[in-house]
Design a protein around this motif. Structure first.
Motif, mmCIF file in Angstrom:
data_model
loop_
_atom_site.group_PDB
_atom_site.id
_atom_site.type_symbol
_atom_site.label_atom_id
_atom_site.label_comp_id
_atom_site.label_asym_id
_atom_site.label_seq_id
_atom_site.Cartn_x
_atom_site.Cartn_y
_atom_site.Cartn_z
ATOM 1 N N GLY A 206 -28.794 9.398 25.121
ATOM 2 C CA GLY A 206 -29.298 9.841 23.807
ATOM 3 C C GLY A 206 -27.772 11.120 23.534
ATOM 4 O O GLY A 206 -27.255 11.695 25.021
ATOM 5 N N ASP B 120 -29.265 14.827 19.558
ATOM 6 C CA ASP B 120 -30.485 14.445 19.958
ATOM 7 C C ASP B 120 -31.381 14.916 20.350
ATOM 8 O O ASP B 120 -32.312 15.058 20.108
ATOM 9 N N PHE B 121 -30.493 16.217 20.477
ATOM 10 C CA PHE B 121 -31.653 16.898 21.621
ATOM 11 C C PHE B 121 -32.476 18.638 20.205
ATOM 12 O O PHE B 121 -32.718 19.413 21.407
ATOM 13 N N SER C 292 -33.439 0.904 24.033
ATOM 14 C CA SER C 292 -32.320 2.644 23.974
ATOM 15 C C SER C 292 -31.953 2.889 22.774
ATOM 16 O O SER C 292 -31.212 3.493 22.393
ATOM 17 N N PHE D 266 -34.569 4.096 20.357
ATOM 18 C CA PHE D 266 -34.270 5.106 20.553
ATOM 19 C C PHE D 266 -34.334 5.220 21.829
ATOM 20 O O PHE D 266 -34.227 4.752 23.500
ATOM 21 N N PRO D 267 -33.184 6.189 21.668
ATOM 22 C CA PRO D 267 -31.859 6.545 22.862
ATOM 23 C C PRO D 267 -32.720 7.114 24.107
ATOM 24 O O PRO D 267 -33.916 7.699 24.309
ATOM 25 N N ALA E 257 -33.584 8.950 26.707
ATOM 26 C CA ALA E 257 -32.973 10.965 27.229
ATOM 27 C C ALA E 257 -32.798 11.034 29.066
ATOM 28 O O ALA E 257 -33.859 11.707 29.274
ATOM 29 N N TYR F 154 -44.475 9.274 18.765
ATOM 30 C CA TYR F 154 -43.646 9.223 18.240
ATOM 31 C C TYR F 154 -43.633 10.756 17.329
ATOM 32 O O TYR F 154 -42.411 10.791 16.144
ATOM 33 N N ASP G 153 -38.950 13.972 19.242
ATOM 34 C CA ASP G 153 -38.510 14.777 19.979
ATOM 35 C C ASP G 153 -37.585 13.356 20.985
ATOM 36 O O ASP G 153 -38.253 12.111 21.147
ATOM 37 N N VAL G 154 -36.497 13.181 20.710
ATOM 38 C CA VAL G 154 -35.872 11.920 21.863
ATOM 39 C C VAL G 154 -36.589 12.261 23.325
ATOM 40 O O VAL G 154 -36.369 10.564 23.578
ATOM 41 N N SER H 130 -40.469 9.973 22.727
ATOM 42 C CA SER H 130 -39.311 9.063 21.992
ATOM 43 C C SER H 130 -39.451 7.883 23.688
ATOM 44 O O SER H 130 -39.949 6.697 23.286
ATOM 45 N N SER H 131 -38.607 8.533 23.735
ATOM 46 C CA SER H 131 -37.571 7.421 24.925
ATOM 47 C C SER H 131 -39.079 7.264 26.156
ATOM 48 O O SER H 131 -39.131 6.355 26.254
#
Length: 735
Positions: free
Chosen positions: A46, A50-51, A222, A225-226, A228, A298, A302-303, A306-307
């Motif tokens: 991420g 992304d944050f 990833s 969904f990157p 984190a 999800y 929030d990344v 999500s990860s």
């Protein structure tokens, strides 16, 4: 029975048991492909953007779009006995750092006010935060070289990059140690449960395969969904060991039971089929429940969540797949070697005689079903007592002050801020519009003499090249999670900035920084929490209704899930907001619970609690389908599943407890919350509250569809010798 009438779990087990080597080779190949594909595509990390969340995220976007994002800076702190010695070392640091390609600028040495023998040197790196993490090792090497040349001085380096790299490296090492602890402990527990080395080793092996396959798939996922910063890997391992071992345990133990009940007259292949028709279905339902519960994360938007959700869902689904395919193949292929030695045979003989674990649990359930109202009230009272502290829960966000000071860069940061208060957390105030610097100068002037802001240096206003955006950094001489820092943020956002831009047209202002990000992040979690709770509760309700066709049981299961979560939240508040457990668990209380913990604990616990509910109620439902009245079926089902549920709980607890050895307070909070909740779930919720509630409800528990009585199917015809885990005499005495 037509083949189309045979459940898919049974058909899959039959094929795998008939073609074991093909099933085993196919599973190994599939896991290998997952790992290989993940390694080939790599993991998509991420980005800083992304944050971004809330007003802090809006301010970061303004800074990024105008070129005002603060560059990565490392600080070298030099402490000596004389000013001359510190100055000499500082000049050597400047010379060495300036020669590095990764360095953009090296600042002049700055002495601490009143402490001329304490000096700092600011080193600005090229690139951004991510490139800084890669380049910081070269800076650390130069700092170490100067320290060796000046052994009479203390020379340390700290900064966001060095702290991040050091903390992540330490956590990675401790996670490996955790794996080395949990794996043999899990194996020993299973060895006690099964009395056979092979039977104990298979669940651990399948859990490791699930972990490996999920890590590979996570790399592929990833790119949607990157990742984190590797936050998901710890959860993947934790969930992989928990559900991977549990699902294998449920399946394997049921197959062993079918063999033992028949006195060994049915084949291993037939035992596998019977297990697939019962525990196999429960594993599928449980896996779907866990995956849907985790999918609620999800909704946080929030990344990090999500990860974590992605990794945990993947490892759960891989574990389900292994339990339904390669496990039946291994059971069929291993044959009598899965039955164990004398220890296992003695247990089988005791169970066959109506004694053993089932009789013990039946006796323990006696008072519960004889006086269900008293038992229910006692269970509810215990739940309320442990959950009550959650009403006073305070949330905070991890920062440099919360990281373990056993990390040299973290300890150096603490000493740096003590000597130079302006090097602590800062509010980044941005204004965009015509003449954006003017209101920021007003803000800076209003902070002079205010104890909420650092006074050792004058704040500086930076203006973007286009002249339309300006940034002001306001250092705060307090920890980012302290009440004073929160008050300073409120003062800037609610008073100083609005007053400075009042009357001016077209000006847009926002505040970011570590303090602002933490506050916005916690507020974001609180806003999303009700939606996640609603989604996950409805999902588990739907899964349990689909499994049992009973609205009452689905609602009861959902309530028990929420009770387990509330107990976990209460224990987290009780343990970590106070100081009484610091020495016991090896942490320093921050006075708050990590802002990610309530949501993370909720999603994981609901999935695991639904896992227990489905397995236990499935056994009760089987008894009802055999014509046993509900109250007797409760004793039969819970006593029949108690040893498996207890074993599963002990294994989960052993995995969770191993995370206490990670020197990071969020990992300790997660371990404590899950450990206490799982134990409470197995002992109180499923062994006291559930049976007492079902005993009070009686036949109404199955509304609107009571399970129809069914004789043995062709699949079960070869296993008529199977009896009840608790004998009819036991149930008559109890009920």
């Amino acid at each position: 029975m037509r083949r189309t009438d045979v459940p898919v779990t049974v058909r899959t087990a039959q094929w795998c048991a008939t073609h074991p080597w093909k099933a085993i080779a196919g599973w190994v190949l599939l896991i290998g492909l997952c790992v290989g594909a993940g390694a080939a595509v790599g993991t998509n990390k991420g980005t800083f953007a992304d944050f971004w969340i809330g007003e802090a995220g809006r301010a970061e976007a303004m800074a990024s779009g105008s070129g005002l994002t603060p560059p990565p800076v490392e600080q070298v702190l030099i402490e000596g006995k004389t000013e001359a010695g510190a100055t000499t070392a500082a000049e050597e640091i400047r010379r060495r750092m300036a020669a590095l390609p990764a360095v953009e600028e090296v600042g002049a040495p700055v002495a601490s006010a009143g402490r001329p023998d304490t000096v700092r040197v600011a080193v600005t790196l090229r690139g951004d935060r991510e490139t800084a993490k890669k380049d910081v090792e070269t800076l650390l090497a130069e700092t170490a070289g100067v320290q060796r040349a000046h052994p009479d001085l203390t020379i340390e380096q700290t900064g966001s990059a060095s702290v991040s790299v050091a903390v992540n490296d330490k956590q990675g090492q401790e996670l490996q140690r955790t794996e080395m602890i949990s794996l043999p402990v899990t194996f020993l527990i299973l060895l006690v449960v099964f009395g056979a080395v092979l039977a104990a080793g298979i669940p651990v092996l399948l859990a490791l395969f699930a972990f490996g396959g999920a890590v590979g798939l996570y790399g592929i996922a990833s790119w949607v969904f990157p990742d984190a910063g590797g936050a998901a890997l710890s959860v993947i391992f934790m969930m992989g060991m928990a559900v991977g071992v549990d699902y294998s345990l449920f399946y394997l133990k049921r197959a062993r039971e079918e063999r033992e009940r028949s006195g060994g007259t049915i084949s291993h292949a037939r035992a596998v089929e019977l297990a697939a028709a019962t525990s196999g279905r429960a594993v599928v339902d449980s896996g779907l429940a866990v995956a849907l519960s985790l999918a609620g994360l999800y909704l946080v938007g929030d990344v990090i969540f999500s990860s974590i959700a992605t990794g945990a869902i993947l490892v759960t689904l891989v574990a389900v797949g292994g339990s339904l395919t390669v496990l039946p193949a291994l059971l069929a292929k291993s044959g009598h070697r899965m039955d164990g030695g004398r220890l296992a045979r003695r247990r089988a003989a005791r169970r066959g005689g109506g004694g053993g674990e089932g009789r013990v649990w039946a006796a323990l359930l006696g008072p519960v079903v004889r006086r269900p109202l008293v038992a229910l009230l006692a269970g509810v009272a215990a739940t309320a007592a442990l959950a009550a502290p959650a009403l006073g829960m305070r949330l905070g966000t991890e920062g440099k002050e919360t990281f373990p000071d056993s990390v040299p860069a973290v300890a150096a940061y603490d000493r740096l801020v003590a000597a130079f208060p302006s090097e602590g957390p800062a509010h980044l105030v941005l204004v965009r519009g015509e003449d954006p610097a003017a209101p920021l100068r007003k803000v800076a002037a209003a902070t002079r003499g205010d104890a909420l802001f650092a006074q050792d240096t004058a704040p500086v206003v930076r203006v973007a090249e286009d002249g339309r955006t300006a940034l002001l950094a306001l250092p705060v001489p307090y920890a980012a999670n302290s009440p004073e820092a929160a008050r300073s943020l409120d003062r800037v956002r609610e008073v100083l900035l609005p007053a400075a831009v009042a009357g001016a047209r077209g000006l847009d202002g926002a505040v970011s920084g570590e303090i602002a990000y933490g506050a916005d992040y916690a507020a974001h979690q609180e806003r999303r929490l009700p939606w996640v709770v609603l989604f996950v509760s409805l999902a588990s309700l739907a899964i349990m209704y689909a499994a049992f066709r009973s609205v009452v049981l689905a609602a009861l299961g959902t309530v028990l899930n929420l009770a387990a979560v509330m107990v976990a939240w209460g224990v987290l508040t009780l343990v970590f907001q106070g100081t009484w457990a610091e020495g016991l668990l090896g942490f320093e209380s921050l006075g708050f619970v990590g802002s990610r913990m309530p949501l993370m604990v909720f999603a994981i616990l609901v999935g695991l609690s639904t896992d227990y509910q489905i397995f236990v109620v499935s056994r009760i439902r089987e008894a009802v389908r055999r014509g046993v009245p509900t109250r007797e079926a409760v004793v039969d089902g819970i006593a029949g599943s108690a040893s498996v549920v207890t074993s599963a709980a002990v294994i989960m607890v052993s995995v969770f407890v191993s995370f206490l050895f990670i020197d990071r307070i969020e990992m300790k909070q997660l371990a404590v919350g899950l450990t206490v909740a799982v134990l409470f779930d197995a002992i109180v919720l499923r062994a006291v509250i559930l049976p007492s509630a079902l005993a009070l409800l009686g036949e109404r528990a199955w509304w609107p569809h009571r399970p129809s009585e069914a004789g043995p199917t062709p699949l079960q015809a070869g296993a008529q010798a199977q009896g009840q885990t608790s004998s009819p005499a036991d149930r008559k005495l109890l009920v």
